[in-house]
Design an enzyme around this catalytic site. Sequence first.
Site: not given
Length: 601
Positions: A285, A352
């Site tokens: 990510r 996130h």
Amino acid sequence: MKHEEVIVIGGGLAGLMATIQIAEGGGKVKLFSVVPVRRSHSVCAQGGINGAVNTKGEGDSAWEHFDDTIYGGDFLADQPPVKAMCEAAPEIIYLFDRMGVQFNRTVEGKIDFRRLGGAKYSRTAFAGATTGQQLLYALDEQVRRYETEGLVEKLEYWEFLSLILDDEPRCRGIVAQDLKTMEIRHFRSNAVILATGGIGYIFRKSTNSVINTGSAHSIAYQQGVHYANPEFIQIHPTAIPGDDKLRLMSESARGEGGRLWVYRDGKPWYFLEEKYPAYGNLVPRDIATREIFHVCVDLKLGINGENMVYLDISHLPRKQLDEKLGGILEIYEKFVGEDPRKVPMHIFPAMHYSMGGLAVDYNQMTNIKGVFACGECDHQYHGANRLGANSLVSAVYGGMVAGPEALRYIRGLPTSAFDLSSAFFESETQKEEESYAALLRMDGAENPYLLHVEMSDWMVENVTVVRHNDRLRKTDEKLQELLERWQHIGVDDRSAWNNKTTTFTRQLRNMLQLARVITLGALERNESRGAHYKPEFPDRDDEKWLKTTVATHAESGPQFHYPDVDISYIKPRERRYDVVKEAEKSNLETAEQREREGLAT
């Protein structure tokens, strides 16, 4: 039995698993949650849960899972607990299967597994695109069984206000507030497990729920619990841009074959596939996020000149999309009004997850005796970057460790909280009642909600994808200014029941304290590692910074020290995703050979 009652704060996967373990071990639990347990934030997890079951014969193993996790976290995680988690992961998946979780199945009836970022193996078990919800409901059903037996008491809509510590310091209970009646009470216990999730609301426009303020983490930190690796904040590469918040489009979309692209010179440019041919759209990510940021911000190639790229799954069969991604496709249709089965989605990175959290030892206990932490609120399992689908397994595993360890700790105590005088606990309750009364009296000119917007805008702008020391210093100056302005807030709601303004104002101060820890932790670390990227220091520096950041609270601001990372199993090496790791290459070639032989037969 009374002396073996544990307080668990948080009703997500980590808290529920800890609760089950304690009840199975013969202890009792008071389970606190600011929302109904079945609305805990674990319910929002989409992609799946990792475990090296290797049903597809690719050569995956617990060691490969362990190596991918350490490698993906840029070698910042202490290795023994990560290894133990990866070894436990397959049995955790089978445990949920026995609990009745409806995992997707192969045509042979086996649990299906898909790939997520940072691995070349199909390692992620999933229940459509609503895996977190299915796992949470399965654990809650088990907890309800222990409720009927009188071993578990749920206190929903209660907010944790403070730990009760004796002079040692050793934890003796908590003070909490009923969010409906606003009553403040103390609760005795010899062990407290914090399982209070993430901190996304510090950044406001995140993929997190509004309950994820980090207030509980901050309270514990301000009372002396160490906070570790605060600077490592995960920005997920794919979320739906929005004015109110950002909604996650799971990594599973790419795991099923979704592709990221933009137009360049009038043609689609699949930028991740070009730069990282070995992993393509399933790079970790942190790497995908920086590449999207580079394409949009530096190259100005975002969709219509805006900060967005295409996430395209329109080339995939509709049946596959509906069976494996139905949950997230419904979210996109609802909030965007377009069918991603037919047209590419518009996405951009969003805050996130927090890899950092309360510092714990290998038994999940913090530096204060009797205070444990597990789930996203501990720092233990992800290092500088979390791999997709490792969050659910780390939360469950952390709870599996914390529950029995809390019982073991209690059973070894020479004295009990239940033997202490009532005056000791009543004085702690009185402190919180006086603090709450002071909140009700606040009559300044500042609006707490607007202060929160200011804080979060500064955090998103300066403490996310790309970090510069001069901006980090200015951000900390801003946070100190906001803390001063917090003193001049005017509370417009003085009602004696369900008062949301006072609770938000209290949480805001805690968020500001934790935002300083994140910002100054990032300022101090002069290197680039995982999710922490500084153009001024673009390389990883193991000689100086293969260390865990540990923050302690002081009135002047956080103080830092840096213990070495435990690298007892895997030595650090260069982190690359343009080529396949040698071990993976060998296993994959063997799997392909087996497949060819099977086809030939």
